[in-house]
Write an enzyme that holds these catalytic residues in place. Structure first.
Site, PDB file in Angstrom:
ATOM      1  N   GLY A  12      30.802  77.307   7.077  1.00  0.00           N
ATOM      2  CA  GLY A  12      31.198  76.917   5.721  1.00  0.00           C
ATOM      3  C   GLY A  12      32.472  76.099   5.620  1.00  0.00           C
ATOM      4  O   GLY A  12      33.125  76.083   4.570  1.00  0.00           O
ATOM      5  N   HIS A 114      25.606  64.711   7.636  1.00  0.00           N
ATOM      6  CA  HIS A 114      25.058  64.669   9.001  1.00  0.00           C
ATOM      7  C   HIS A 114      26.158  64.226   9.970  1.00  0.00           C
ATOM      8  O   HIS A 114      26.830  63.220   9.710  1.00  0.00           O
ATOM      9  CB  HIS A 114      23.868  63.708   9.073  1.00  0.00           C
ATOM     10  N   GLY A 148      12.469  62.606   4.400  1.00  0.00           N
ATOM     11  CA  GLY A 148      12.538  62.446   5.853  1.00  0.00           C
ATOM     12  C   GLY A 148      13.661  63.278   6.462  1.00  0.00           C
ATOM     13  O   GLY A 148      14.390  63.980   5.762  1.00  0.00           O
TER      14      GLY A 148
END
Ligand code: GAR
Length: 206
Positions: A12, A114, A148
Site C-alpha cells: 500500500g 504499472h 487489455g
C-alpha cells in the site's frame, strides 16, 4: 465532492502517497474507502491510521465468477459514494484482473500504476523483465484501465535510468520513488478534470 476508492492487495505504499498528497494539497476529491482483497494487507493499517475507511472483500476461495466478485467491490464502492459519475478508483498493487463489466461501468474512472514504461514490459515482474532484457531505461506509467493487460491510455510516465549494477530490487526501489510522485499527480489531474481522452491519446492541462 468527488470520492476516491483505492483497491490494494499488500504493502500500500502508492495508496499512502496518494492519501497523504490529498491531505496536504487542496484537491476536489475525498478519500472514501480503501478496499483490500486480502485481510492481511499492510496497507489496511496505514489507511486506518490516516483516517480512511477500509473494507476487506476476500477473493481467495471465492466461488463465483470474476464479475460476481467485482460486483461485491462495486457494491462496497457505491456504499461509500464512489459512483461511476462521482468516483475515481485507483488500483494500487491490487493483484487481480478486473472484469470488462467493471471497467465499462467506470469507464475512464479507473487508474492503474504499472512499474515500467508501457508499452514495454507489461504484465507481471516488470522490473525483472527490464533488467533481463538489458534495457538502459525503465520507469513507471499511470494509465486508464481498459480490457487489455496494461494497454489503457497513458496519462503520465516517469523515466528511471538502469545502471550496470542494478538488480530487480534496486530498480524496483528507484521506480517506486517515481510511482509515489506521478500517481498522486494523475489523481489530481483527473479530479480537477484536466484530462481529455481522444481514443487512446490523452491530453493533460496543468
Ligand atoms: C507497485 O510497484 C506497482 O507499480 C505494482 O505493484 C507495486 C505495489 O506496491 N503494480 C503492478 O505491478 C500492477 N501490475 P504498493 O502496494 O506499495 O503500492
Amino acid at each position: 465532492m468527488q470520492k476516491l476508492g483505492i483497491l490494494i492487495s499488500g504493502r500500500g505504499s502508492n495508496m499512502e502517497a496518494i492519501l497523504k498528497t490529498i491531505k496536504n494539497k487542496k484537491m476536489p476529491i475525498v478519500p472514501a474507502v480503501v478496499i483490500s482483497n486480502t485481510s492481511n494487507a499492510r496497507g489496511l493499517k496505514i489507511a486506518k491510521k490516516l483516517g480512511v475507511q477500509t473494507e476487506v472483500i476476500t477473493s481467495k476461495g471465492f466461488n463465483g465468477s470474476r464479475w460476481d466478485y467485482d460486483k461485491k467491490i462495486i457494491t462496497s464502492l457505491q456504499k461509500y459514494g464512489v459512483t461511476p459519475k462521482n468516483g475515481i478508483i485507483c488500483l494500487a498493487g491490487f493483484m487481480r484482473i478486473i472484469s470488462p463489466q467493471f471497467i465499462r461501468k467506470y469507464r475512464n474512472r479507473i487508474l492503474n500504476m504499472h512499474p515500467a514504461l508501457l508499452p514495454a514490459f507489461p504484465g507481471l515482474n516488470a522490473q525483472k523483465q527490464a533488467i533481463d532484457y538489458g534495457a538502459k531505461y525503465s520507469g513507471c506509467t499511470v494509465h486508464f484501465l481498459d480490457d487489455g493487460v496494461d494497454t489503457g491510455p497513458i496519462i503520465i510516465q516517469s523515466i528511471v535510468k538502469i545502471h550496470n549494477d542494478d538488480t530487480e530490487e534496486t530498480l524496483a526501489r528507484k521506480i517506486l520513488k517515481q510511482e509515489h510522485k506521478i500517481y498522486p499527480e494523475a489523481v489530481r489531474l483527473l479530479a480537477e478534470k484536466k484530462i481529455r481522452v481522444y481514443g487512446r491519446k490523452i491530453k493533460t492541462a496543468n
